[in-house]
Design a protein around this motif. Structure first.
Motif, PDB file in Angstrom:
ATOM      1  N   GLU A 287      37.555   9.795  84.775  1.00 25.75           N
ATOM      2  CA  GLU A 287      37.870   9.818  83.350  1.00 25.75           C
ATOM      3  C   GLU A 287      37.011  10.873  82.679  1.00 25.75           C
ATOM      4  O   GLU A 287      35.918  11.191  83.154  1.00 25.75           O
ATOM      5  CB  GLU A 287      37.573   8.454  82.728  1.00 25.75           C
ATOM      6  CG  GLU A 287      38.514   7.374  83.183  1.00 25.75           C
ATOM      7  CD  GLU A 287      38.131   6.015  82.625  1.00 25.75           C
ATOM      8  OE1 GLU A 287      37.231   5.956  81.771  1.00 25.75           O
ATOM      9  OE2 GLU A 287      38.736   5.027  83.065  1.00 25.75           O
ATOM     10  N   ASP A 290      32.871  11.211  77.235  1.00 23.63           N
ATOM     11  CA  ASP A 290      32.902  11.454  75.798  1.00 23.63           C
ATOM     12  C   ASP A 290      31.802  12.462  75.442  1.00 23.63           C
ATOM     13  O   ASP A 290      30.636  12.255  75.793  1.00 23.63           O
ATOM     14  CB  ASP A 290      32.664  10.124  75.063  1.00 23.63           C
ATOM     15  CG  ASP A 290      32.914  10.248  73.574  1.00 23.63           C
ATOM     16  OD1 ASP A 290      32.486  11.260  72.978  1.00 23.63           O
ATOM     17  OD2 ASP A 290      33.524   9.333  72.994  1.00 23.63           O
ATOM     18  N   TRP A 292      30.287  12.877  72.774  1.00 28.55           N
ATOM     19  CA  TRP A 292      29.232  12.211  72.008  1.00 28.55           C
ATOM     20  C   TRP A 292      28.252  11.518  72.960  1.00 28.55           C
ATOM     21  O   TRP A 292      27.054  11.461  72.703  1.00 28.55           O
ATOM     22  CB  TRP A 292      29.836  11.180  71.048  1.00 28.55           C
ATOM     23  CG  TRP A 292      30.455  11.828  69.854  1.00 28.55           C
ATOM     24  CD1 TRP A 292      31.767  12.157  69.694  1.00 28.55           C
ATOM     25  CD2 TRP A 292      29.779  12.270  68.674  1.00 28.55           C
ATOM     26  NE1 TRP A 292      31.962  12.761  68.483  1.00 28.55           N
ATOM     27  CE2 TRP A 292      30.757  12.836  67.826  1.00 28.55           C
ATOM     28  CE3 TRP A 292      28.459  12.230  68.238  1.00 28.55           C
ATOM     29  CZ2 TRP A 292      30.445  13.362  66.579  1.00 28.55           C
ATOM     30  CZ3 TRP A 292      28.150  12.749  66.992  1.00 28.55           C
ATOM     31  CH2 TRP A 292      29.128  13.312  66.177  1.00 28.55           C
ATOM     32  N   ASP A 514      29.984   1.864  70.944  1.00 24.00           N
ATOM     33  CA  ASP A 514      31.195   2.552  70.489  1.00 24.00           C
ATOM     34  C   ASP A 514      31.396   2.418  68.981  1.00 24.00           C
ATOM     35  O   ASP A 514      31.143   1.359  68.415  1.00 24.00           O
ATOM     36  CB  ASP A 514      32.425   1.984  71.225  1.00 24.00           C
ATOM     37  CG  ASP A 514      32.277   2.115  72.735  1.00 24.00           C
ATOM     38  OD1 ASP A 514      31.474   2.965  73.166  1.00 24.00           O
ATOM     39  OD2 ASP A 514      32.944   1.365  73.470  1.00 24.00           O
ATOM     40  N   THR A 516      34.190   3.556  65.681  1.00 24.89           N
ATOM     41  CA  THR A 516      35.501   4.112  65.343  1.00 24.89           C
ATOM     42  C   THR A 516      35.303   5.099  64.200  1.00 24.89           C
ATOM     43  O   THR A 516      34.719   4.761  63.170  1.00 24.89           O
ATOM     44  CB  THR A 516      36.476   2.997  64.916  1.00 24.89           C
ATOM     45  OG1 THR A 516      36.521   2.048  65.979  1.00 24.89           O
ATOM     46  CG2 THR A 516      37.876   3.544  64.691  1.00 24.89           C
ATOM     47  N   GLY A 519      39.895   7.008  63.097  1.00 27.09           N
ATOM     48  CA  GLY A 519      40.970   6.503  63.955  1.00 27.09           C
ATOM     49  C   GLY A 519      40.718   6.653  65.440  1.00 27.09           C
ATOM     50  O   GLY A 519      41.451   6.079  66.257  1.00 27.09           O
ATOM     51  N   SER A 520      39.681   7.409  65.817  1.00 29.82           N
ATOM     52  CA  SER A 520      39.392   7.514  67.252  1.00 29.82           C
ATOM     53  C   SER A 520      38.031   6.888  67.563  1.00 29.82           C
ATOM     54  O   SER A 520      37.151   6.817  66.701  1.00 29.82           O
ATOM     55  CB  SER A 520      39.418   8.982  67.698  1.00 29.82           C
ATOM     56  OG  SER A 520      38.468   9.693  66.962  1.00 29.82           O
ATOM     57  N   THR A 521      37.896   6.452  68.802  1.00 28.31           N
ATOM     58  CA  THR A 521      36.653   5.785  69.207  1.00 28.31           C
ATOM     59  C   THR A 521      35.702   6.801  69.829  1.00 28.31           C
ATOM     60  O   THR A 521      36.105   7.590  70.692  1.00 28.31           O
ATOM     61  CB  THR A 521      36.962   4.683  70.239  1.00 28.31           C
ATOM     62  OG1 THR A 521      37.892   3.783  69.642  1.00 28.31           O
ATOM     63  CG2 THR A 521      35.708   3.930  70.640  1.00 28.31           C
ATOM     64  N   ILE A 522      34.466   6.776  69.367  1.00 28.63           N
ATOM     65  CA  ILE A 522      33.464   7.630  70.020  1.00 28.63           C
ATOM     66  C   ILE A 522      32.456   6.741  70.742  1.00 28.63           C
ATOM     67  O   ILE A 522      32.116   5.655  70.287  1.00 28.63           O
ATOM     68  CB  ILE A 522      32.751   8.585  69.031  1.00 28.63           C
ATOM     69  CG1 ILE A 522      31.989   7.796  67.958  1.00 28.63           C
ATOM     70  CG2 ILE A 522      33.721   9.542  68.399  1.00 28.63           C
ATOM     71  CD1 ILE A 522      31.067   8.670  67.142  1.00 28.63           C
ATOM     72  N   HIS A 523      32.033   7.225  71.897  1.00 32.78           N
ATOM     73  CA  HIS A 523      31.088   6.466  72.728  1.00 32.78           C
ATOM     74  C   HIS A 523      29.715   7.148  72.624  1.00 32.78           C
ATOM     75  O   HIS A 523      29.629   8.369  72.734  1.00 32.78           O
ATOM     76  CB  HIS A 523      31.539   6.461  74.187  1.00 32.78           C
ATOM     77  CG  HIS A 523      32.949   5.980  74.365  1.00 32.78           C
ATOM     78  ND1 HIS A 523      33.275   4.656  74.486  1.00 32.78           N
ATOM     79  CD2 HIS A 523      34.117   6.653  74.418  1.00 32.78           C
ATOM     80  CE1 HIS A 523      34.589   4.521  74.617  1.00 32.78           C
ATOM     81  NE2 HIS A 523      35.122   5.729  74.581  1.00 32.78           N
TER      82      HIS A 523
END
Lengths: 569, 79
Positions: A287, A290, A292, A514, A516, A519-523
Motif C-alpha cells: 500500500e 501516507d 503525512w 488518523d 480527517t 474529506g480525506s483521511t491523513i495518517h
C-alpha cells in the motif's frame, strides 16, 4: 567440530576480549565516582564520536532495519536513517554542546540534576526519574530481544540437542550478553564503556561491510546458478551463464531481483510487478505510505535529545571542540551501517534464498538467517560477534546511566551530606543496575518479545522525543517555568500512554493517529500528537505561571548572553 | 554565514520530503533503488552542512567555559 560450536567459540572469544578490555580500563580508574561515571571529562573527539555513534546504533539499527526493510522495503532508510543524520547532529549541536558546558561548569552528572537546577524545582526529579527509567527499559528490551533473535536465526539447525529448531534459545543469548556487559561496565565504568564502545563500533562497522560483501556475492552466485540472472546481449534479454565477477557485478545481479514493492514507497499491485523479477508473491504488492506519516516520522530522531545515556556521554567530552567530529561524521556513519542492512533486507525478498516461514514471520531473525546461509562457519561466527557488538555498545551506556540516575538523583540527593562514600555510591549504582537488567530480562521472556524490534523501538523513541521540547526550551527560553515543565512532562507521559494502549501496546503494527481533513483521511505518527501536545502544554502553562527567579535566569542566561534578565518573558 | 548554514539545515529537511521519488523504481548505478540513493545523498549532504555549521556557526562563548572549568578543577586538585 560442528558449525554451531565454531560460531559459539568465536563469539565466546569475542566476549572474553570485551571483559578483558573492561578489566584493563579499570586499572586506570582514579577511584572517584566522577571518574567512574564521567571518565573525568577526558574523552577526546575520536572516542566521543565512536561512543556516541555506538550508543545510538543498537539492535534497532542492524537487526531492526534489516527486518523492517524485509517487511516494508527500502523506504525505511528515508524514514529513519537520513532524517537521523540531520536531526541527531542537530541535537548534538544545539543541546549537547550547551549541556556539556553547563555540566562542566556546574558539576551535573545527570539530566535530572540539570533540570532541578534550571527550573528551581526539586520535585521535578521525582517526576522525571520513573519516566526516564521507564523509557530506558523498552530501549534495553530492543537490544536484548535483537540479540536473542539474531543468534536464534543464525544458529537454526546447529544445536538440535537444545531446541526443536536447533537454534540457541533467545533467553540464553540474552542472559550471556547481559552478564558480559554488566561485568565490563562494573569494572570499567564510563571509561571502560567508552573504550568498549569504540572497539565494538569498529568491529560492527568492519564486519558489517564484510557481511554485505559475502551476502551480495553469495546471492549473485545463486542467481546465476538458478538461471534467474539475465543480461542483454545483441539487444536480446538472455539467461546469464557466467558467474559474477566481483562486488559491483554481484550488486547489479542481485538488486535487479528486488521486487518493485520493496523499491518504492508508492502503491504497488501485482500488475506492477517488474517483468524480470520472480520474487515470492507476498513481496510483490504494497500500500502507499501516507506522506503525512513520512513527514511526522522525522520527529522520532529528536529522541536523542533526551536519551539519558547520551546526556552522560556528552558530559564526558574533554572540551567543546571534541563534539565537532561527532556532529560532522554522524550522518555518514549512519549511512555506512544502514545502507548495507536495508539492501540485505530487501534482497531477502527476492526469492533468491528460501526464507522459511518461521523466519519470514519474524523479521527480527532475517539478518541472522542471511548471515548463516551465505557465510562460512568461521566468518559467520565473526559476523554474529559484529551484530552482538552493535547491540552491546548501546546496552553498556544504558546500564551505566540508569545506575547513575538512581544513585545521584535519588539516593545521594535525598541523603544527608557525606552519608555515602564514593565506594558505597558505586555499589548502590551496581545494585540498581542489576535489578533493572533482571526486570528487563524477565520482560524479554514474555510475549512482548514477539513484537517487531522496530515497532517497539519506535514507541520507545516517541516517548523520548516528546520530552525534547522540554530540553530545548530549558536551554533557549528564559520564560520556561517549573509549572510549564511539569505540565509538559505530564502531558507527554499521559498522551504517550493513552496512544500506546490504543495500539494494544505495540501489538498493532504501523499504528497511526488518523485525522480527517477536507474529506480525506491523513495518517500521522503518534509521536506528532505527543510532541505537539507536550510543547503546547509547556509553553501555555509557562506563560501563565510565575516566572523563574532572577538568580536562576542570571545563572543560565547572563545578560551578556543576549538581552537583560529582567525582560524575561 | 551563520544564517545561511541554518537555512541549509531547513533546506535539508524540505529536500527530505521527496514525494517525487515515491513511484520511481529505477536502479541508480545499476544496483541502488533511486529512493535509497537519493536519501544516501541526503546523509552525505547533512555531513557537509554540519561541517559548515562547525566552521561558521560554532558557539563562540564556550572557550571561556572550558577554560574556567579547567581552572576550577585544577584549583580543587591543588587544594
Amino acid at each position: 567440530m560442528s558449525p554451531g560450536v565454531i560460531k559459539v567459540l568465536i563469539i565466546g572469544v569475542y566476549l572474553a576480549a570485551l571483559v578483558s578490555l573492561g578489566l584493563f580500563s579499570s586499572r586506570l580508574f582514579r577511584g572517584t565516582s566522577k571518574d567512574y561515571l564521567l571518565a573525568s571529562h577526558s574523552i577526546g573527539p575520536f572516542l566521543l564520536l565512536m561512543s556516541l555513534f555506538g550508543t545510538t546504533m543498537t539492535g534497532f539499527a542492524l537487526v531492526g532495519s534489516t527486518g523492517e526493510a524485509f517487511a516494508e522495503g527500502v523506504g525505511v532508510y528515508a524514514m529513519l536513517a537520513s532524517s537521523s543524520g540531520i536531526i541527531h547532529s542537530l541535537c548534538f549541536f544545539v543541546l549537547g554542546i550547551k549541556l556539556w558546558s553547563w555540566g562542566k561548569k556546574y558539576g551535573y552528572t545527570t539530566q535530572i540534576a540539570f533540570f532541578r537546577d534550571r527550573l528551581g524545582s526539586d520535585k521535578i526529579g521525582l517526576l522525571l526519574f520513573p519516566i526516564l527509567v521507564g523509557l530506558v527499559i523498552p530501549y534495553l528490551l530492543v537490544g536484548i530481544i535483537s540479540a536473542g533473535k539474531a543468534i536464534e536465526g543464525a544458529t537454526r539447525g546447529d544445536f538440535l540437542m537444545l531446541t526443536e529448531s536447533g537454534s540457541i534459545p533467545p533467553w540464553l543469548t540474552e542472559l550471556v550478553i547481559c552478564a558480559v556487559v554488566l561485568v565490563y561496565v562494573f569494572f570499567g565504568g564510563m571509561r571502560g564503556t567508552a573504550w568498549a564502545n569504540t572497539f565494538q563500533t569498529i568491529v560492527f562497522m568492519v564486519l558489517g561491510v564484510v557481511a554485505f560483501y559475502l551476502i551480495a556475492t553469495g546471492l549473485a552466485a545463486k542467481s546465476v546458478e538458478s538461471g534467474r540472472a539475465h543480461e542483454i546481449r545483441d539487444g536480446q534479454r538472455v539467461v546469464r551463464t557466467e558467474p559474477p565477477s566481483g562486488l559491483m557485478d554481484s550488486l547489479h545481479i542481485v538488486s535487479q531481483e528486488i521486487p518493485k514493492a520493496r523499491r518504492v514507497r508508492a502503491e504497488v499491485t501485482l500488475s506492477d510487478q517488474l517483468a524480470t523479477v520472480e520474487a515470492p508473491e507476498k513481496f510483490r504488492t504494497r500500500e502507499r505510505m501516507d506522506p503525512w506519516l513520512f513527514l511526522t516520522y522525522m520527529l522520532i530522531p529528536f529522541s536523542v535529545g533526551m536519551f539519558p545515556h547520551l546526556f552522560q556521554h556528552w558530559l564526558t567530552a574533554r572540551d567543546a571542540n571534541a563534539f565537532k567530529l561527532s556532529v560532522v561524521a554522524h550522518p555518514v556513519f549512519i549511512l555506512i551501517v544502514w545502507i548495507p542492512c536495508v539492501l540485505i533486507g530487501v534482497w531477502a525478498t527476492t526469492g533468491l534464498i528460501d526464507i522459511p516461514p518461521p523466519i519470514a514471520s519474524d523479521p527480527n531473525k532475517v539478518l541472522g538467517f542471511m548471515v548463516k546461509s551465505l557465510s562460512g562457519d568461521v566468518l559467520g561466527g565473526f559476523l554474529l560477534a559484529g551484530i552482538l557488538a552493535a547491540i552491546m555498545s548501546s546496552l553498556d551506556s544504558q546500564f551505566l546511566c540508569i545506575g547513575t540516575m538512581f544513585t545521584k538523583d535519588i539516593v545521594v540527593h535525598y541523603s544527608r551530606e557525606d552519608r555515602f562514600s564514593d565506594r558505597q555510591i558505586i555499589l548502590i549504582s551496581r545494585g540498581f543496575i542489576i535489578a533493572v537488567v533482571l526486570a528487563t530480562f524477565l520482560l524479554s521472556l514474555t510475549t512482548i518479545a514477539q513484537t517487531r524490534v522496530f515497532q517497539l523501538g519506535i514507541w520507545c523513541f516517541s516517548g523520548f522525543s516528546s520530552l525534547f521540547p522540554l530540553a530545548f526550551l530549558a536551554i533557549y527560553w528564559r520564560g520556561l517555568t517549573k509549572w510549564g515543565a511539569y505540565a509538559g512532562v505530564l502531558t507527554a507521559a499521559s498522551v504517550w500512554f493513552w496512544l500506546f494502549s490504543a495500539s494494544q501496546f505495540g501489538a498493532i503494527e504501523n499504528w497511526s493517529v488518523d485525522f480527517t481533513l477536507g474529506g480525506s483521511t491523513i495518517h500521522t505518527m503518534p509521536v506528532a500528537t505527543i510532541f505537539i501536545a507536550s510543547t503546547l502544554a509547556t509553553v501555555i502553562v509557562s506563560l501563565v505561571t510565575p516566572k523563574p527567579d532572577a538568580t536562576t535566569l542570571e545563572k543560565f542566561f547572563p545578560a551578556a548572553d543576549g538581552g537583560r534578565v529582567d525582560d524575561a518573558m | 554565514m551563520k544564517y545561511l548554514v541554518w537555512g541549509l539545515v531547513v533546506l535539508l529537511v524540505v529536500l527530505h520530503q521527496d514525494l517525487w521519488n515515491w513511484d520511481n523504481d529505477r536502479l541508480v548505478f545499476g544496483f541502488m533503488p533511486v529512493t535509497l540513493a537519493y536519501h544516501a545523498g541526503i546523509s552525505i549532504a547533512a555531513s557537509v552542512v554540519w561541517f559548515l555549521a562547525t566552521k561558521f556557526a560554532w558557539p563562540s562563548d564556550l572557550e571561556g567555559v572550558t577554560k574556567s572549568a579547567s581552572e576550577t578543577e585544577h584549583s580543587e586538585a591543588v587544594s
